[in-house]
Design a protein around this motif. Sequence first.
Motif, PDB file in Angstrom:
ATOM      1  N   LYS A  28       7.505  -0.539 -36.561  1.00 35.05           N
ATOM      2  CA  LYS A  28       8.761  -0.047 -35.999  1.00 35.05           C
ATOM      3  C   LYS A  28       8.633   0.006 -34.479  1.00 35.05           C
ATOM      4  O   LYS A  28       8.012   0.915 -33.928  1.00 35.05           O
ATOM      5  N   ASN A  32      13.927   0.882 -32.564  1.00 37.00           N
ATOM      6  CA  ASN A  32      14.150   1.055 -33.993  1.00 37.00           C
ATOM      7  C   ASN A  32      14.459   2.531 -34.270  1.00 37.00           C
ATOM      8  O   ASN A  32      13.824   3.422 -33.689  1.00 37.00           O
ATOM      9  N   THR A  38      12.374   6.092 -29.443  1.00 34.03           N
ATOM     10  CA  THR A  38      13.663   5.483 -29.131  1.00 34.03           C
ATOM     11  C   THR A  38      14.597   6.466 -28.448  1.00 34.03           C
ATOM     12  O   THR A  38      15.428   6.076 -27.620  1.00 34.03           O
ATOM     13  N   ILE A 163      10.369  -7.706 -41.471  1.00 32.39           N
ATOM     14  CA  ILE A 163      11.092  -6.452 -41.678  1.00 32.39           C
ATOM     15  C   ILE A 163      11.684  -6.406 -43.079  1.00 32.39           C
ATOM     16  O   ILE A 163      11.540  -5.414 -43.796  1.00 32.39           O
ATOM     17  N   SER A 172       8.237  -9.455 -32.527  1.00 33.30           N
ATOM     18  CA  SER A 172       9.470  -8.842 -32.057  1.00 33.30           C
ATOM     19  C   SER A 172      10.209  -9.738 -31.060  1.00 33.30           C
ATOM     20  O   SER A 172      11.440  -9.840 -31.094  1.00 33.30           O
ATOM     21  N   SER A 201      19.248  -0.754 -38.973  1.00 36.60           N
ATOM     22  CA  SER A 201      18.593   0.182 -38.054  1.00 36.60           C
ATOM     23  C   SER A 201      17.394  -0.430 -37.345  1.00 36.60           C
ATOM     24  O   SER A 201      16.847   0.163 -36.419  1.00 36.60           O
ATOM     25  N   ASP A 202      16.967  -1.625 -37.765  1.00 37.36           N
ATOM     26  CA  ASP A 202      15.854  -2.316 -37.126  1.00 37.36           C
ATOM     27  C   ASP A 202      16.307  -3.208 -35.978  1.00 37.36           C
ATOM     28  O   ASP A 202      15.463  -3.748 -35.245  1.00 37.36           O
TER      29      ASP A 202
END
Length: 237
Positions: A28, A32, A38, A163, A172, A201-202
């Motif tokens: 994550k 994320n 975050t 993911i 990423s 949500s990712d």
Amino acid sequence: MSNNQQHNRHAFAGYTIGILAPNLDYEKVVGNVANANTFDFPVLYEIVDLEIEALFEGDEALTERIVAAAKKLEAAGVRAIVGACGFFANFQNVLKENVDIPVFTSSLLQVPLIESALGADQKIAIFAANGENIATTLKAVGNTNLDRYILVDVTQLAEFAPIRYGIEPLDSHALEVALADLAKETVEEDPSIGAVLLECSDLPPYAKAVQEKTGLGVFDFNTLINFVHQTVEQKRY
């Protein structure tokens, strides 16, 4: 006793936002929803033990454990509850009837706001982690104007597989490039698109890249969570 004093009468205090999080095993990155770095404010997570496919489908067998997790967050003193997957929208209506604090299960709850901001002939491109169930889940929270939504299944991207399936390391940067390119292609194919919504949500770590490639407003889970945080924890000017 003031509401704020009541809020602080718990074993710990200071968490305004409680987050329901699936027990998924993959990296994550910051941005994320499942990465606490975050946010500029403390968040409290509650893990919900479930199979992600069942969440996508809105399997009613999950209801009891999701409600129990929400009640646990409420008991801990959070001021609002959000989900860490857009498909928690399947349980929005049951959750809001089982707790006494506001519930914002899904990034999809922003759809009416986006619709109200766009011209009648403009559409919303919705990038989802599951294309098979996204239309049903949109309807679960009252988003029935399906002719205004361009639904894009992110699972078409090989870079999203770490993911979605958790079977290999996440690159990423590669995902950021691929998603932004897909968004650009989607908007070029349909110039009537006036805004982008990232259901998953990712995906917020890549919202800036999507915006740079499309030039459009990009809504995601973090735009929702930051909005909710301010509503429950206003500052004095």
